[in-house]
Structures are given as C-alpha cells and as structure tokens.
Scaffold this active site. Sequence first.
Site, mmCIF file in Angstrom:
data_model
loop_
_atom_site.group_PDB
_atom_site.id
_atom_site.type_symbol
_atom_site.label_atom_id
_atom_site.label_comp_id
_atom_site.label_asym_id
_atom_site.label_seq_id
_atom_site.Cartn_x
_atom_site.Cartn_y
_atom_site.Cartn_z
ATOM 1 N N TYR A 97 0.843 -1.197 0.000
ATOM 2 C CA TYR A 97 0.000 0.000 0.000
ATOM 3 C C TYR A 97 0.881 1.252 0.000
ATOM 4 C CZ TYR A 97 -3.862 -3.135 1.001
ATOM 5 O OH TYR A 97 -4.793 -4.144 0.916
ATOM 6 N N ASN A 120 -12.598 -0.826 -4.409
ATOM 7 C CA ASN A 120 -12.484 -1.111 -5.837
ATOM 8 C C ASN A 120 -13.674 -1.960 -6.289
ATOM 9 O OD1 ASN A 120 -11.722 -1.903 -8.433
ATOM 10 N ND2 ASN A 120 -10.235 -3.398 -7.682
ATOM 11 N N CYS A 128 -6.660 -5.253 -7.459
ATOM 12 C CA CYS A 128 -6.411 -4.887 -6.061
ATOM 13 C C CYS A 128 -5.828 -6.052 -5.262
ATOM 14 C CB CYS A 128 -7.688 -4.363 -5.417
ATOM 15 S SG CYS A 128 -9.084 -5.497 -5.511
ATOM 16 N N HIS A 129 -5.988 -7.287 -5.748
ATOM 17 C CA HIS A 129 -5.423 -8.443 -5.039
ATOM 18 C C HIS A 129 -3.893 -8.406 -5.050
ATOM 19 C CE1 HIS A 129 -5.750 -9.718 -9.268
ATOM 20 N NE2 HIS A 129 -4.711 -10.519 -9.026
ATOM 21 N N GLU A 155 -0.895 -16.423 -10.099
ATOM 22 C CA GLU A 155 -0.053 -15.521 -10.877
ATOM 23 C C GLU A 155 1.441 -15.741 -10.632
ATOM 24 O OE1 GLU A 155 -1.288 -11.461 -10.365
ATOM 25 O OE2 GLU A 155 -3.318 -11.882 -11.049
#
Length: 160
Positions: A97, A120, A128-129, A155
């Site tokens: 963040y 979001n 946002c993850h 990912e």
Amino acid sequence: MAESAAYRTQTSSPLGPLTITGSAHAVESVGWHLDNVVTTASIRSCALLDECARQLQAYFDGRLTAFDIPVAPTGTAFQQRVWQRLIDVSFGQTLSYGQLAQRLDPPTAPRAVGSAVGRNPISLILPCHRIVGSSGDLTGFAGGLDRKEWLLTHEGSILC
C-alpha cells in the site's frame, strides 16, 4: 445522460461465481458471490460483458495475463486515481500500500490508499489483489484472503 449498469451477467470461476455489470461501453463492476449463490434474476448481457466473461475465463485458465476491457468504476476522484494506478501492477507482481501511495501524484498516505483499494468495484481487472501489506502480508480483500492467496499463487506471486 450516460447509460449506467444497464447490463448484468454472471460467470463461473475456480473461486466461485462472479457478477459483471456495466453498459455496452464499459464494465462498471466485477464482484464475488461470497456465499457462492448464483441467481439468474436480472441477467441481461451485452457483447462487452460477454467479452469480459471470456477474458476472465482465459485469466483463470492461465491464458491471459492482462485484461483489455474498457472500465468505468464509480468513485471519488481520489479513488479513481488509486484504481487507475492498480492497472500498472503487472501479472505476477505485488506492491505494498505504501509503494502504491508513493506512485500517486501527489504521493499520499498508505491508509488512504488502502481505503480506496478496498472500495475497488472491478475486482481482478483492476487488480487490487496484487496490493499487500508492507511486510508482504496478505491484507484485506473483498473476496476474502483465501481468494487473494489463490489469485497471487495463480499468478506466481506466492510460491507454494
């Protein structure tokens, strides 16, 4: 007057069903069914939402790493700035963040950024993850931390 959320469809995912809403011009939300209950009420899709569902399926199948869908999330000017920066966080990468806060012009407080990230409305497409705590801890995700962990593992951001 702009057309808003005139269309709504649903798609499945390995993490449960998702609802996609928007107009014929832009996706306005992608949201989780936290109770895994799918309703067919009010489903009226369009070509753009169908394409969004196809791209989400390709993402979950490992065939897509970047979405190419016009988005129009509703939020404050500050939230819009934060959400726009989420797009810059590539598949397989994470930012804290604080790092995201420093990328804003002008830089701002990480807590304010965290609040905006938490609101979001377009999950996955505005990723946002990929935003984590300063020590790399998984913090806050509207879909739940188990889903966030799955997405980051999918990912390659978290190695099992």
